[in-house]
Design a protein around this motif. Structure first.
Motif, PDB file in Angstrom:
ATOM      1  N   GLU A 136     -57.607 -79.118 -12.665  1.00  0.00           N
ATOM      2  CA  GLU A 136     -58.774 -77.583 -11.695  1.00  0.00           C
ATOM      3  C   GLU A 136     -60.519 -77.962 -11.610  1.00  0.00           C
ATOM      4  O   GLU A 136     -60.936 -76.837 -10.681  1.00  0.00           O
ATOM      5  CB  GLU A 136     -58.975 -76.419 -13.724  1.00  0.00           C
ATOM      6  N   ASN A 137     -60.494 -78.993 -11.091  1.00  0.00           N
ATOM      7  CA  ASN A 137     -62.112 -79.627 -10.755  1.00  0.00           C
ATOM      8  C   ASN A 137     -61.599 -80.318  -9.414  1.00  0.00           C
ATOM      9  O   ASN A 137     -62.579 -80.068  -8.616  1.00  0.00           O
ATOM     10  CB  ASN A 137     -62.756 -80.197 -11.550  1.00  0.00           C
ATOM     11  N   ILE A 138     -60.233 -80.246  -8.595  1.00  0.00           N
ATOM     12  CA  ILE A 138     -59.866 -80.204  -7.753  1.00  0.00           C
ATOM     13  C   ILE A 138     -60.770 -79.996  -6.702  1.00  0.00           C
ATOM     14  O   ILE A 138     -61.169 -78.270  -6.280  1.00  0.00           O
ATOM     15  CB  ILE A 138     -58.546 -80.154  -7.289  1.00  0.00           C
ATOM     16  N   LYS A 139     -61.459 -80.261  -5.164  1.00  0.00           N
ATOM     17  CA  LYS A 139     -61.871 -79.680  -4.492  1.00  0.00           C
ATOM     18  C   LYS A 139     -60.789 -79.690  -3.268  1.00  0.00           C
ATOM     19  O   LYS A 139     -60.129 -80.558  -3.222  1.00  0.00           O
ATOM     20  CB  LYS A 139     -63.384 -80.793  -4.073  1.00  0.00           C
ATOM     21  N   GLU A 140     -61.387 -78.889  -2.400  1.00  0.00           N
ATOM     22  CA  GLU A 140     -60.657 -78.473  -0.706  1.00  0.00           C
ATOM     23  C   GLU A 140     -61.643 -78.590   0.323  1.00  0.00           C
ATOM     24  O   GLU A 140     -62.607 -78.215  -0.032  1.00  0.00           O
ATOM     25  CB  GLU A 140     -59.512 -77.897  -1.343  1.00  0.00           C
ATOM     26  N   GLY A 141     -61.117 -79.459   1.278  1.00  0.00           N
ATOM     27  CA  GLY A 141     -62.096 -79.021   2.352  1.00  0.00           C
ATOM     28  C   GLY A 141     -61.271 -79.386   3.874  1.00  0.00           C
ATOM     29  O   GLY A 141     -60.472 -79.816   3.268  1.00  0.00           O
ATOM     30  N   GLY A 184     -65.759 -79.815   2.146  1.00  0.00           N
ATOM     31  CA  GLY A 184     -65.563 -79.326   0.679  1.00  0.00           C
ATOM     32  C   GLY A 184     -66.541 -79.820   0.276  1.00  0.00           C
ATOM     33  O   GLY A 184     -66.299 -79.985  -1.594  1.00  0.00           O
ATOM     34  N   HIS A 185     -67.047 -81.217  -0.025  1.00  0.00           N
ATOM     35  CA  HIS A 185     -68.247 -81.857  -0.884  1.00  0.00           C
ATOM     36  C   HIS A 185     -67.348 -82.603  -1.764  1.00  0.00           C
ATOM     37  O   HIS A 185     -67.721 -82.811  -3.002  1.00  0.00           O
ATOM     38  CB  HIS A 185     -69.106 -80.475  -1.413  1.00  0.00           C
ATOM     39  N   ILE A 186     -66.979 -83.753  -1.118  1.00  0.00           N
ATOM     40  CA  ILE A 186     -66.205 -84.474  -1.707  1.00  0.00           C
ATOM     41  C   ILE A 186     -66.408 -85.620  -1.553  1.00  0.00           C
ATOM     42  O   ILE A 186     -67.033 -86.460  -0.993  1.00  0.00           O
ATOM     43  CB  ILE A 186     -64.584 -84.088  -1.455  1.00  0.00           C
ATOM     44  N   ARG A 246     -57.040 -81.321   6.208  1.00  0.00           N
ATOM     45  CA  ARG A 246     -57.680 -80.451   4.793  1.00  0.00           C
ATOM     46  C   ARG A 246     -57.197 -81.831   3.277  1.00  0.00           C
ATOM     47  O   ARG A 246     -55.986 -82.529   3.525  1.00  0.00           O
ATOM     48  CB  ARG A 246     -56.352 -79.544   3.969  1.00  0.00           C
ATOM     49  N   TYR A 267     -58.473 -83.503  -0.588  1.00  0.00           N
ATOM     50  CA  TYR A 267     -58.724 -82.939  -1.496  1.00  0.00           C
ATOM     51  C   TYR A 267     -58.916 -83.981  -2.371  1.00  0.00           C
ATOM     52  O   TYR A 267     -59.044 -85.541  -1.877  1.00  0.00           O
ATOM     53  CB  TYR A 267     -57.149 -82.399  -2.136  1.00  0.00           C
ATOM     54  N   TYR A 326     -61.989 -85.570  -5.293  1.00  0.00           N
ATOM     55  CA  TYR A 326     -63.471 -84.477  -6.909  1.00  0.00           C
ATOM     56  C   TYR A 326     -64.334 -84.929  -6.085  1.00  0.00           C
ATOM     57  O   TYR A 326     -65.283 -85.511  -5.265  1.00  0.00           O
ATOM     58  CB  TYR A 326     -62.917 -85.444  -7.771  1.00  0.00           C
TER      59      TYR A 326
END
Length: 98
Positions: free
Chosen positions: A39-44, A70-72, A94, A96, A98
């Motif tokens: 649920e905390n995975i970010k995407e850019g 994605g601020h990863i 794309r 993926y 944290y």
């Protein structure tokens, strides 16, 4: 006039219908990924497009740009996607993490 129209139709029919990326640059084992914090995975994403393969590309397809968008801070995976429409080609990366 008919010759010009037929020539244009012929050229559009032969325009870039496929894209090939060689060598295969990235394969991962999905069983090795950590899904406990899904649920905390970010995407850019970072994309570019071109018109008829001649005009452009417009945009910046860089891994670092997608990570910034994605601020990863910790990269887990990335995916490359190319789509060809009738007149426009779109190329995206794309990421993926944290």
């Amino acid at each position: 006039m008919k010759k010009i129209l037929l020539t244009l139709i012929f050229c559009l029919g032969l325009s870039a219908c496929a894209i090939t990326n060689t060598p295969v640059i990235h394969t991962i084992e999905l069983k090795d990924m950590d899904y406990s914090n899904i649920e905390n995975i970010k995407e850019g994403e970072s994309c570019s497009f071109s018109i008829l393969g001649l005009i452009g590309p417009f945009g910046d397809v860089k891994l670092t740009e997608a990570i910034k968008n994605g601020h990863i801070t910790k990269l887990a995976n990335y995916d490359v996607n190319a789509r060809n429409y009738i007149l426009i080609q779109r190329y995206c990366i794309r990421v993926y993490g944290y």
